[in-house]
Write an enzyme that holds these catalytic residues in place. Structure first.
Site, mmCIF file in Angstrom:
data_model
loop_
_atom_site.group_PDB
_atom_site.id
_atom_site.type_symbol
_atom_site.label_atom_id
_atom_site.label_comp_id
_atom_site.label_asym_id
_atom_site.label_seq_id
_atom_site.Cartn_x
_atom_site.Cartn_y
_atom_site.Cartn_z
ATOM 1 N N GLU A 43 0.834 -1.202 0.000
ATOM 2 C CA GLU A 43 0.000 0.000 0.000
ATOM 3 C C GLU A 43 0.863 1.243 0.000
ATOM 4 O O GLU A 43 0.549 2.240 -0.662
ATOM 5 C CB GLU A 43 -0.923 -0.014 1.228
ATOM 6 C CG GLU A 43 -1.970 1.094 1.253
ATOM 7 C CD GLU A 43 -1.527 2.355 1.998
ATOM 8 O OE1 GLU A 43 -2.329 3.295 2.101
ATOM 9 O OE2 GLU A 43 -0.367 2.398 2.491
ATOM 10 N N ASP A 65 -7.430 2.096 8.199
ATOM 11 C CA ASP A 65 -6.044 2.516 8.024
ATOM 12 C C ASP A 65 -5.728 3.596 9.056
ATOM 13 O O ASP A 65 -6.299 4.683 9.010
ATOM 14 C CB ASP A 65 -5.853 3.064 6.601
ATOM 15 C CG ASP A 65 -4.394 3.266 6.234
ATOM 16 O OD1 ASP A 65 -3.531 3.124 7.129
ATOM 17 O OD2 ASP A 65 -4.121 3.556 5.058
ATOM 18 N N ASP A 109 -14.109 -1.896 17.955
ATOM 19 C CA ASP A 109 -15.512 -2.242 18.195
ATOM 20 C C ASP A 109 -16.404 -1.735 17.064
ATOM 21 O O ASP A 109 -17.363 -2.406 16.666
ATOM 22 C CB ASP A 109 -15.973 -1.647 19.524
ATOM 23 C CG ASP A 109 -15.376 -2.363 20.727
ATOM 24 O OD1 ASP A 109 -14.935 -3.524 20.579
ATOM 25 O OD2 ASP A 109 -15.331 -1.759 21.818
#
Length: 461
Positions: free
Chosen positions: A193, A222, A328
């Protein structure tokens, strides 16, 4: 996150301060009361008719809590791998392949079907790791991914061990729960990337169009543990965006639209191929403002991540609270978006996706669609899809104008409506209007200093 020039966002007037999402939503709804035209009822939770993406069912299973300790244990492993392999996990270096092997072993043991996709960049072999969870509708695939490589100057624990670890632990939570989603789940860890999204571009380019069309949403993670963290949500697909925003609103954590990394991470190849995308980000080299520090804590005048692309991006370069919340949130989105589908509005849709600039504090502009071939009048529940990109939606007055010139107020201007953009579907009782003819979305910016454009407009009969 790779080096690149980011999108330049329009500057916001210093006379304004952003409100929390929940408060903005209340004010936006209050602004729907018409003052000069027949009122339309709004359904702010619905995406514009021009968009399609994975959506939740009312009975979707709740996502489990993702243990922060588990996510940090993966980061410790990534640090150890880097330390044992020249201090980094960069493309073409042994630390990257060791990272891939670590993640793959965890997934294989958890019951995933894994595969390595090889590619070549800068004369070195790179790898994408793909993991499929058995079951779910293969014609509707929800993907979650993160880039696993670091830059050569450091271990890359926030960039992007944080996203990689959160995606890995979310996948392992799927296995622990024995989750059986309606949609098929796929997870990915991208290579190279940092060299220009090489791995994800390779994956998308080599995916047949028939398979690409089956991806109902791609979620990208990211840099989600920046030490001076902000809470940024991608504003690409409205359903995915709302899924994340609703989660953070439930925590009482305000969010902002992500602009620093726009087009600079692995969601970009998917977006360019027409796949609905979304994701989370906690900031890189940009400086946190005083308003952001007041909203989120942390230090104003300091970068979100002072160790971005540096050797100090190690396990001490993580904000535990941000990492926990974003992990979460990743699980919440995976569970919610894979649970099922909501049917799109029934009937025929007429749309205009041509961009129309909105003059700052100027005259009204319109986006129009021509309806032909229908009989009788428009329905009593005409769906009006509005997609307006704007840096201060409170400046905007929005009307639907029928073929005979009758205006139906969709949104009033409001000084307290401090959010960005207008991406909503409104319901209008247009049963007194002839269906055929030219219908227009009319938008006027009533104040100075903020700019935008009509991105799309649709009618569903």
């Amino acid at each position: 996150m790779k080096h690149s020039a980011s999108r330049i966002s329009a500057s916001r007037s210093p006379r304004r301060t952003a409100a929390a999402p929940a408060a903005a939503a209340v004010l936006a709804l209050a602004g729907l009361v018409a003052t000069a035209a027949p009122a339309a009822s709004a359904a702010p939770s619905a995406a514009p008719a021009t968009r399609t993406a994975a959506t939740t069912t009312a009975n979707a299973a709740a996502a489990p809590d993702i243990p922060l300790a588990n996510v940090k244990a993966h980061l410790t492993q990534f640090q150890s791998i880097a330390s044992a392999n020249g201090g980094n996990r960069a493309h073409g270096r042994p630390g990257y392949k060791a990272s891939v092997d670590y993640v793959r072993a965890k997934l294989d043991a958890a019951g995933f079907t894994t595969s390595l996709q090889q590619f070549t960049s800068n004369g070195a072999t790179g790898y994408n790791l793909i993991a499929d969870w058995p079951g779910g509708d293969p014609n509707q695939v929800v993907m979650a991914g993160a880039h696993l490589d670091s830059v050569s100057s450091g271990a890359g624990i926030n960039d992007n061990g944080s996203g990689s670890a959160a995606v890995l632990e979310t996948a392992l939570a799927v296995s622990r729960a024995g989750y059986q989603p309606a949609k098929h789940l796929r997870f990915a860890w991208w290579g190279a990337e940092e060299l220009g999204l090489v791995g994800s571009k390779h994956y998308v380019a080599n995916l047949p169009s028939t398979k690409r069309s089956k991806i109902s949403g791609y979620l990208n993670f990211d840099m989600i543990g920046s030490p001076n963290a902000g809470y940024f949500v991608y504003d690409d697909d409205p359903v995915i965006e709302k899924t994340f925003k609703d989660y953070f609103a439930g925590l009482g954590v305000p969010t902002e639209i992500e602009t620093e990394g726009d087009g600079r991470s692995d969601h970009a190849p998917f977006k360019n191929a027409g796949v609905p995308v979304g994701g989370l980000f906690t900031g890189a080299s940009r400086t946190k403002t005083s308003a952001q520090a007041q909203k989120w804590g942390g230090t104003a005048g300091q970068s979100f991540d002072r160790c971005y692309h540096s050797s100090c991006d190690n396990t001490s370069n993580i904000n535990d609270t941000a990492l926990d919340r974003n992990s979460d949130a990743a699980a919440h989105a995976v569970w919610t978006l894979s649970a099922g589908t909501s049917e799109p509005p029934a009937g025929d849709t007429y749309q205009n996706t041509t961009d129309v600039p909105i003059p700052d504090g100027g005259a009204a502009v319109t986006s129009s669609v021509t309806v032909t071939g229908r009989t009788g009048n428009a329905p009593s529940a005409l769906k009006v899809g509005v997609d307006i990109v704007h840096t201060w939606r409170g400046d905007l007055v929005v009307d639907l104008v029928a073929p005979d010139g009758t205006a139906y107020r969709l949104k009033n201007a409001s000084g307290g409506d401090s959010a960005d953009n207008v991406r909503e579907t409104y319901t209008v009782d247009a049963s007194s209007e002839t269906a055929n003819g030219t219908w227009s979305l009319r938008v006027q910016d009533t104040a100075r200093y903020d700019t935008g454009y009509i991105n799309g407009f649709s009618l569903t009969f």
